[in-house]
Design a protein around this motif. Structure first.
Motif, short mmCIF file in Angstrom:
data_model
loop_
_atom_site.label_atom_id
_atom_site.label_comp_id
_atom_site.label_asym_id
_atom_site.label_seq_id
_atom_site.Cartn_x
_atom_site.Cartn_y
_atom_site.Cartn_z
N LYS A 183 -7.12 10.42 -4.37
CA LYS A 183 -7.16 8.99 -4.02
C LYS A 183 -5.96 8.62 -3.15
N ALA A 184 -4.79 9.14 -3.49
CA ALA A 184 -3.59 8.87 -2.70
C ALA A 184 -3.71 9.49 -1.30
N ILE A 185 -4.31 10.67 -1.23
CA ILE A 185 -4.52 11.32 0.07
C ILE A 185 -5.45 10.47 0.93
N ALA A 186 -6.51 9.95 0.33
CA ALA A 186 -7.43 9.09 1.07
C ALA A 186 -6.72 7.85 1.58
N ARG A 187 -5.90 7.25 0.74
CA ARG A 187 -5.15 6.06 1.18
C ARG A 187 -4.15 6.43 2.27
N GLY A 188 -3.47 7.55 2.09
CA GLY A 188 -2.47 7.97 3.06
C GLY A 188 -3.05 8.26 4.43
N ARG A 189 -4.27 8.77 4.47
CA ARG A 189 -4.90 9.05 5.76
C ARG A 189 -5.63 7.84 6.31
N GLY A 190 -5.71 6.77 5.50
CA GLY A 190 -6.34 5.54 5.96
C GLY A 190 -7.76 5.37 5.49
N ASP A 191 -8.25 6.25 4.60
CA ASP A 191 -9.62 6.16 4.10
C ASP A 191 -9.72 5.31 2.83
N GLY A 192 -8.61 5.12 2.14
CA GLY A 192 -8.65 4.45 0.83
C GLY A 192 -8.55 2.95 0.94
N ALA A 193 -8.95 2.30 -0.11
CA ALA A 193 -8.86 0.85 -0.16
C ALA A 193 -7.42 0.41 -0.32
N ARG A 246 12.13 12.58 -14.73
CA ARG A 246 10.91 13.17 -14.17
C ARG A 246 9.70 12.33 -14.54
N ARG A 247 8.81 12.17 -13.60
CA ARG A 247 7.59 11.41 -13.85
C ARG A 247 6.38 12.30 -13.64
N ALA A 248 5.42 12.18 -14.53
CA ALA A 248 4.15 12.86 -14.36
C ALA A 248 3.36 12.12 -13.28
N ILE A 249 2.39 12.76 -12.70
CA ILE A 249 1.60 12.14 -11.63
C ILE A 249 1.00 10.80 -12.05
N PRO A 250 0.48 10.65 -13.27
CA PRO A 250 -0.05 9.34 -13.66
C PRO A 250 1.01 8.23 -13.72
N ASP A 251 2.28 8.62 -13.82
CA ASP A 251 3.36 7.64 -13.92
C ASP A 251 3.91 7.20 -12.56
N ILE A 252 3.48 7.86 -11.50
CA ILE A 252 3.95 7.53 -10.15
C ILE A 252 2.91 6.62 -9.51
N PRO A 253 3.32 5.45 -9.01
CA PRO A 253 2.33 4.56 -8.39
C PRO A 253 1.68 5.21 -7.17
N LEU A 254 0.41 4.89 -6.95
CA LEU A 254 -0.31 5.44 -5.79
C LEU A 254 0.41 5.11 -4.49
N ALA A 255 1.07 3.98 -4.43
CA ALA A 255 1.79 3.59 -3.22
C ALA A 255 2.87 4.62 -2.86
N GLU A 256 3.53 5.18 -3.86
CA GLU A 256 4.55 6.20 -3.60
C GLU A 256 3.92 7.51 -3.18
N ASP A 290 0.83 -1.21 0.00
CA ASP A 290 0.00 0.00 0.00
C ASP A 290 0.86 1.26 0.00
N PHE A 291 2.06 1.15 0.58
CA PHE A 291 2.95 2.29 0.67
C PHE A 291 4.34 1.87 0.21
N HIS A 292 4.94 2.70 -0.63
CA HIS A 292 6.29 2.46 -1.15
C HIS A 292 7.01 3.80 -1.10
N PRO A 293 8.20 3.86 -0.55
CA PRO A 293 8.89 5.16 -0.46
C PRO A 293 8.97 5.88 -1.80
N TYR A 294 8.69 7.17 -1.76
CA TYR A 294 8.74 8.00 -2.95
C TYR A 294 10.16 8.08 -3.49
N ARG A 295 10.29 8.00 -4.82
CA ARG A 295 11.59 8.11 -5.49
C ARG A 295 11.62 9.37 -6.34
#
Length: 198
Positions: free
Chosen positions: A176-186, A126-136, A113-118
């Motif tokens: 969606k990433a914010i919801a997951r990060g705060r514990g609201d996301g699937a 450089r990666r656009a937001i769609p290219d960065i996994p939600l876990a990061e 669910d969580f992977h350190p940001y690179r």
């Protein structure tokens, strides 16, 4: 126009398994890429090794980006269906997740669910937001809980990722990433691998 920064803000934790914790583009110049043999059975070991190199360096990454890396190594500017089909044959054993921006390929057993940001190693990485996994992206939110107190958490998160202008699709992904990060996301689920082809 967005302009990602190449430096990681001090409040963002970076991936410990990467030598410098940064996202780098795989160097495939060490392989002898032969476009004339691309579809030959005897060339499968070279393709498998290229795929493994990209996954080792860049995963998790979107499947289409992996296919582009291998196609570019062969001098092709486009990644058509036949090229992708040939590369997909070598992805069966890897884990996958399906996200709004596409399928992501992970090292075996690494889906989380969580992977350190690179942050990018340089401008070319450089990666656009769609290219960065939600876990990061979710890991950035989790590491920066004060972000949730901001009037516009998605905009602040985008700035932390080095993105100045936020498109609607990217905003939805960050939400969606914010919801997951705060514990609201699937939680993330592993997508089924491709069936064996005979």
């Amino acid at each position: 126009m967005w302009t990602p920064k190449t430096e990681a803000p001090s409040s963002i934790s970076v991936a410990p398994d990467d030598p410098d914790g940064r996202y780098s583009i795989t160097d495939l110049t060490g392989f002898i890429a032969d476009p004339d043999q691309f579809y030959d059975f005897a060339y499968r070991d070279t393709l498998r090794a290229m795929v493994a190199a990209v996954i080792e360096t860049e995963s998790p990454l979107r499947t289409d980006i992996l296919c582009q890396r291998v196609a570019r190594a062969h001098g092709w500017l486009r990644t058509g269906g036949k090229i992708r089909e040939r590369i997909d044959m070598h992805l069966r054993d890897y884990d996958r997740t399906q996200e709004s921006s596409g399928e992501f390929i992970w090292k075996i057993g690494a889906v989380a669910d969580f992977h350190p940001y690179r942050p990018p190693h340089g401008d070319e990485a450089r990666r656009a937001i769609p290219d960065i996994p939600l876990a990061e992206i979710s890991a950035v939110v989790r590491a920066n809980p004060d972000l949730l107190e901001e009037p516009d958490p998605a905009r602040e998160l985008a700035r932390m990722l080095g993105v100045e202008r936020l498109a609607a699709g990217s905003r939805a992904r960050l939400d969606k990433a914010i919801a997951r990060g705060r514990g609201d996301g699937a939680s993330v689920s592993i997508a089924p691998s491709m069936p064996d082809v005979e």
